[in-house]
Write a protein that holds these residues in place. Structure first.
Motif, short mmCIF file in Angstrom:
data_model
loop_
_atom_site.label_atom_id
_atom_site.label_comp_id
_atom_site.label_asym_id
_atom_site.label_seq_id
_atom_site.Cartn_x
_atom_site.Cartn_y
_atom_site.Cartn_z
N ILE A 199 0.93 -1.01 -0.57
CA ILE A 199 -0.03 0.53 -0.53
C ILE A 199 1.49 0.98 -0.10
CG2 ILE A 199 -1.65 1.14 1.12
CD1 ILE A 199 -2.70 -1.13 -0.34
N ILE A 200 2.02 1.29 0.85
CA ILE A 200 2.63 2.53 1.00
C ILE A 200 3.45 2.63 -0.17
CG2 ILE A 200 5.00 3.37 1.58
CD1 ILE A 200 4.09 1.64 4.59
N GLY A 201 4.08 1.42 -1.34
CA GLY A 201 5.23 1.77 -2.21
C GLY A 201 3.62 2.18 -3.39
N LEU A 202 2.70 2.19 -3.75
CA LEU A 202 1.22 2.11 -4.36
C LEU A 202 1.23 3.66 -4.23
CD1 LEU A 202 -0.24 0.75 -6.60
CD2 LEU A 202 -1.83 0.29 -4.64
N SER A 203 0.98 3.80 -3.33
CA SER A 203 0.30 5.86 -2.83
C SER A 203 1.96 6.61 -3.43
CB SER A 203 0.39 5.57 -1.43
OG SER A 203 1.41 5.25 -0.33
N CYS A 204 3.19 5.40 -3.02
CA CYS A 204 3.93 6.73 -3.76
C CYS A 204 4.10 7.14 -5.19
CB CYS A 204 5.88 6.17 -3.08
SG CYS A 204 6.01 6.50 -1.55
N CYS A 205 3.79 5.44 -5.74
CA CYS A 205 4.08 5.28 -7.01
C CYS A 205 2.64 6.16 -8.23
CB CYS A 205 3.19 3.82 -7.84
SG CYS A 205 5.22 2.74 -7.26
N ILE A 206 1.84 6.64 -7.02
CA ILE A 206 0.45 7.39 -7.57
C ILE A 206 1.00 9.37 -7.62
CG2 ILE A 206 -2.06 7.57 -7.23
CD1 ILE A 206 -2.26 4.58 -6.98
N GLU A 207 1.39 8.82 -6.68
CA GLU A 207 1.70 10.45 -6.46
C GLU A 207 2.92 10.97 -7.42
OE1 GLU A 207 4.42 13.41 -5.17
OE2 GLU A 207 5.21 11.59 -4.62
N ARG A 208 4.00 10.08 -7.53
CA ARG A 208 5.15 10.23 -7.96
C ARG A 208 4.37 10.55 -9.39
NH1 ARG A 208 8.09 13.38 -7.04
NH2 ARG A 208 6.86 14.15 -5.87
N PHE A 209 3.57 9.38 -10.27
CA PHE A 209 3.30 9.63 -11.57
C PHE A 209 1.98 10.90 -11.84
CE2 PHE A 209 3.54 5.06 -11.80
CZ PHE A 209 4.61 5.07 -13.72
N MET A 210 1.44 11.14 -10.56
CA MET A 210 0.38 12.37 -10.99
C MET A 210 1.68 13.88 -10.67
SD MET A 210 -2.29 11.58 -8.04
CE MET A 210 -3.18 13.03 -7.74
N PHE A 211 2.66 13.58 -9.72
CA PHE A 211 3.14 14.86 -10.06
C PHE A 211 3.73 14.62 -11.56
CE2 PHE A 211 7.93 15.87 -10.17
CZ PHE A 211 7.60 17.39 -9.81
N TRP A 212 4.94 13.83 -12.60
CA TRP A 212 5.22 13.85 -13.94
C TRP A 212 4.57 14.14 -14.76
CZ3 TRP A 212 9.77 15.23 -13.51
CH2 TRP A 212 10.67 14.63 -13.02
N SER A 213 3.02 13.32 -15.21
CA SER A 213 1.86 14.05 -15.33
C SER A 213 1.75 15.61 -15.45
CB SER A 213 0.42 12.85 -15.37
OG SER A 213 0.21 13.28 -13.81
N ASN A 214 1.71 15.85 -14.41
CA ASN A 214 1.15 17.57 -14.09
C ASN A 214 2.00 18.11 -15.35
OD1 ASN A 214 -0.04 19.60 -13.35
ND2 ASN A 214 1.50 19.66 -11.81
N ILE A 215 3.48 17.66 -14.47
CA ILE A 215 4.64 18.31 -15.44
C ILE A 215 4.68 18.26 -17.08
CG2 ILE A 215 7.02 18.67 -15.72
CD1 ILE A 215 7.72 17.77 -12.54
N LYS A 216 4.60 17.24 -17.28
CA LYS A 216 4.50 17.05 -18.56
C LYS A 216 3.72 17.06 -19.47
CE LYS A 216 7.34 12.33 -18.45
NZ LYS A 216 8.28 13.29 -19.03
N LYS A 217 2.57 17.20 -18.88
CA LYS A 217 1.42 18.23 -19.65
C LYS A 217 1.31 19.84 -19.65
CE LYS A 217 -2.33 18.43 -17.07
NZ LYS A 217 -3.69 17.68 -16.37
N SER A 218 2.01 20.11 -18.55
CA SER A 218 1.87 21.43 -18.94
C SER A 218 3.50 22.78 -19.22
CB SER A 218 2.07 22.10 -17.38
OG SER A 218 3.06 21.23 -16.66
#
Length: 196
Positions: free
Chosen positions: A13-32
């Motif tokens: 659960i900890i690993g999955l939450s870290c991965c989701i947070e990082r994917f959201m961070f990087w998708s936001n960066i790549k989008k803008s």
């Protein structure tokens, strides 16, 4: 079932939450990223000409550009060291949760192996308590239960390793873009200073 399934579940659960947070961070960066770069270069690096959007607040390029725009008055002798410190500060948010994800990735197989050993110990300790005909059934069921933790731990490790490799690659690409932007900005400011 082994007692170590619960810690492995929490770890996943900890690993999955870290991965989701990082994917959201990087998708936001790549989008803008594309639009932000275009606006910064077209506006001759002036951050004041940008329309501020909520999605750009945490983008490293925006943070770097806003700091650089206030740097026109900094002496040339101080600029080099200041730029290095600035780049390090902007890169820091890109590394958030990477250490935690690395810890989860490394702990998964270890806890899985520990669960296997505990399961095998239980299986063999019950071996002497049953009749001759039931011994093979007790051992095989104990081994299959014990190996579940190893599989679970290895799955955690595999998913974490794949995610970490993506995050590191994206971070290197972003650092390259930031360094290019800094060099372009420095060249622009140098040309501007020479023109005056």
């Amino acid at each position: 079932m082994s007692l170590l399934i619960a810690p492995l579940f929490i770890l996943s659960i900890i690993g999955l939450s870290c991965c989701i947070e990082r994917f959201m961070f990087w998708s936001n960066i790549k989008k803008s990223h594309g639009k932000l770069l275009t606006l910064l270069y077209e506006g001759n690096f002036a951050i004041e000409l940008l329309d501020l959007r909520k999605s750009w607040k945490n983008v490293p390029l925006y943070l770097l550009a806003s700091e650089l725009s206030s740097m026109h008055n900094v002496k040339r002798s101080i600029k080099g060291g200041y730029l290095d410190i600035l780049l390090e500060e902007v890169i820091l948010p890109m590394q958030k949760n990477n250490d935690l994800l690395l810890l989860v990735t490394n702990l998964g197989p270890s806890l899985g192996l520990l669960g296997t050993i505990v399961g095998l110990m239980r299986s063999f300790s019950g071996f002497s308590l049953v009749s001759e005909f039931a011994k093979s059934e007790v051992v095989t069921s104990g081994i299959s239960d014990a190996l579940v933790t190893t599989v679970y731990g290895l799955c955690i490790s595999i998913v974490g390793s794949i995610c970490l490799s993506f995050f590191r690659r994206w971070m290197l690409e972003e650092v390259f873009i930031l360094e290019k932007y800094v060099s372009d900005f420095s060249a622009f400011v140098g040309c501007e200073a020479l023109a005056q």
